[in-house]
Motif scaffolding. Structure first.
Motif, PDB file in Angstrom:
ATOM      1  N   GLN A 151       2.984   7.355   9.885  1.00 35.70           N
ATOM      2  CA  GLN A 151       2.031   6.372   9.377  1.00 35.70           C
ATOM      3  C   GLN A 151       1.470   6.808   8.024  1.00 35.70           C
ATOM      4  O   GLN A 151       1.341   6.008   7.103  1.00 35.70           O
ATOM      5  CB  GLN A 151       0.889   6.153  10.380  1.00 35.70           C
ATOM      6  N   GLN A 152       1.148   8.096   7.903  1.00 37.12           N
ATOM      7  CA  GLN A 152       0.630   8.620   6.636  1.00 37.12           C
ATOM      8  C   GLN A 152       1.674   8.492   5.539  1.00 37.12           C
ATOM      9  O   GLN A 152       1.359   8.117   4.410  1.00 37.12           O
ATOM     10  CB  GLN A 152       0.217  10.098   6.796  1.00 37.12           C
ATOM     11  N   ARG A 153       2.933   8.781   5.864  1.00 40.84           N
ATOM     12  CA  ARG A 153       4.016   8.654   4.889  1.00 40.84           C
ATOM     13  C   ARG A 153       4.140   7.192   4.430  1.00 40.84           C
ATOM     14  O   ARG A 153       4.265   6.926   3.236  1.00 40.84           O
ATOM     15  CB  ARG A 153       5.336   9.134   5.484  1.00 40.84           C
ATOM     16  N   ALA A 154       4.096   6.266   5.373  1.00 45.66           N
ATOM     17  CA  ALA A 154       4.200   4.846   5.025  1.00 45.66           C
ATOM     18  C   ALA A 154       3.021   4.415   4.151  1.00 45.66           C
ATOM     19  O   ALA A 154       3.209   3.691   3.166  1.00 45.66           O
ATOM     20  CB  ALA A 154       4.269   3.997   6.291  1.00 45.66           C
ATOM     21  N   ASP A 155       1.805   4.862   4.498  1.00 46.92           N
ATOM     22  CA  ASP A 155       0.625   4.524   3.696  1.00 46.92           C
ATOM     23  C   ASP A 155       0.735   5.110   2.296  1.00 46.92           C
ATOM     24  O   ASP A 155       0.387   4.451   1.307  1.00 46.92           O
ATOM     25  CB  ASP A 155      -0.655   5.027   4.368  1.00 46.92           C
ATOM     26  N   ASP A 156       1.216   6.356   2.196  1.00 45.99           N
ATOM     27  CA  ASP A 156       1.368   6.989   0.884  1.00 45.99           C
ATOM     28  C   ASP A 156       2.400   6.265   0.025  1.00 45.99           C
ATOM     29  O   ASP A 156       2.190   6.054  -1.170  1.00 45.99           O
ATOM     30  CB  ASP A 156       1.759   8.465   1.038  1.00 45.99           C
ATOM     31  N   GLU A 157       3.520   5.878   0.633  1.00 43.20           N
ATOM     32  CA  GLU A 157       4.543   5.137  -0.109  1.00 43.20           C
ATOM     33  C   GLU A 157       3.992   3.803  -0.606  1.00 43.20           C
ATOM     34  O   GLU A 157       4.257   3.390  -1.731  1.00 43.20           O
ATOM     35  CB  GLU A 157       5.775   4.908   0.761  1.00 43.20           C
ATOM     36  N   LYS A 158       3.220   3.143   0.237  1.00 48.00           N
ATOM     37  CA  LYS A 158       2.616   1.867  -0.142  1.00 48.00           C
ATOM     38  C   LYS A 158       1.647   2.049  -1.314  1.00 48.00           C
ATOM     39  O   LYS A 158       1.642   1.261  -2.259  1.00 48.00           O
ATOM     40  CB  LYS A 158       1.877   1.285   1.072  1.00 48.00           C
ATOM     41  N   GLY A 182       2.344   1.574  -9.144  1.00 41.71           N
ATOM     42  CA  GLY A 182       3.435   1.501 -10.107  1.00 41.71           C
ATOM     43  C   GLY A 182       4.665   2.288  -9.741  1.00 41.71           C
ATOM     44  O   GLY A 182       5.667   2.194 -10.433  1.00 41.71           O
ATOM     45  N   GLY A 183       4.594   3.084  -8.704  1.00 42.74           N
ATOM     46  CA  GLY A 183       5.767   3.859  -8.296  1.00 42.74           C
ATOM     47  C   GLY A 183       6.232   4.753  -9.419  1.00 42.74           C
ATOM     48  O   GLY A 183       5.451   5.395 -10.100  1.00 42.74           O
ATOM     49  N   ASN A 184       7.544   4.747  -9.673  1.00 39.79           N
ATOM     50  CA  ASN A 184       8.080   5.550 -10.759  1.00 39.79           C
ATOM     51  C   ASN A 184       8.371   4.685 -11.984  1.00 39.79           C
ATOM     52  O   ASN A 184       9.040   5.115 -12.911  1.00 39.79           O
ATOM     53  CB  ASN A 184       9.327   6.310 -10.302  1.00 39.79           C
TER      54      ASN A 184
END
Length: 164
Positions: free
Chosen positions: A69-76, A82-84
């Protein structure tokens, strides 16, 4: 018969026989009680061990779910910021219309920028995902934000503040 030189024969003395019989039964009973107690201790130990294993497995699954869940929240969050990609995420003025002498905030957000410029400039600016600069315009003014990435690519955005 009973004489002090001879001990009583089995069944010969009533008082002695009545105290030996319950002690004998108790001794026979105690010989086998340890088996029951051992079985009870083994069962209790097994119950504690199996529940401990179940709790450990449950806690591991919970930790894995929290991590995912933390990984998904961080990716979001990274994607929202702006991502990369090199982008101007936002550029706006609040309020969009003021009277002469009133203050307005011009806010911007950029992703993966090496430098930014804000014209006209009232104070230094730098790359940020969320920053606001205060201005006191005397006339209607168009503010221009120019962002540049490490490769030299530029992006520009404008916002107009009306003075009435």
């Amino acid at each position: 018969m009973f004489t002090p030189d001879h001990p009583p024969e089995k069944g010969g003395f009533i008082g002695r026989q009545s105290t030996d019989e319950p002690l004998g039964r108790l001794r026979r009973l105690l010989k086998f009680t340890w088996i029951v107690l051992l079985a009870a201790f083994i069962y209790v130990g097994y119950v504690f061990y199996s529940r401990r294993q179940e709790n450990r497995e449950f806690e591991q699954k919970q930790a894995e779910m929290q991590t995912e869940q933390q990984r998904a929240d961080d990716e979001k969050t990274v994607e929202q910021l702006g991502g990369n990609r090199f982008e101007i995420l936002n550029f706006y003025a609040t309020p969009g219309s003021v009277h002469p002498g009133e203050t307005v905030e011009v806010c911007y957000g950029v992703s993966n920028a090496k430098s930014v410029q804000l014209e006209p400039q009232s104070e230094p600016v730098w790359p940020s995902q969320s920053r606001c600069v205060k201005f006191t315009p005397r006339k209607t003014t168009t503010y221009t934000l120019t962002a540049q990435d490490a490769a030299g690519n530029k992006k520009t955005a404008t916002v107009e503040v009306k003075v009435r």
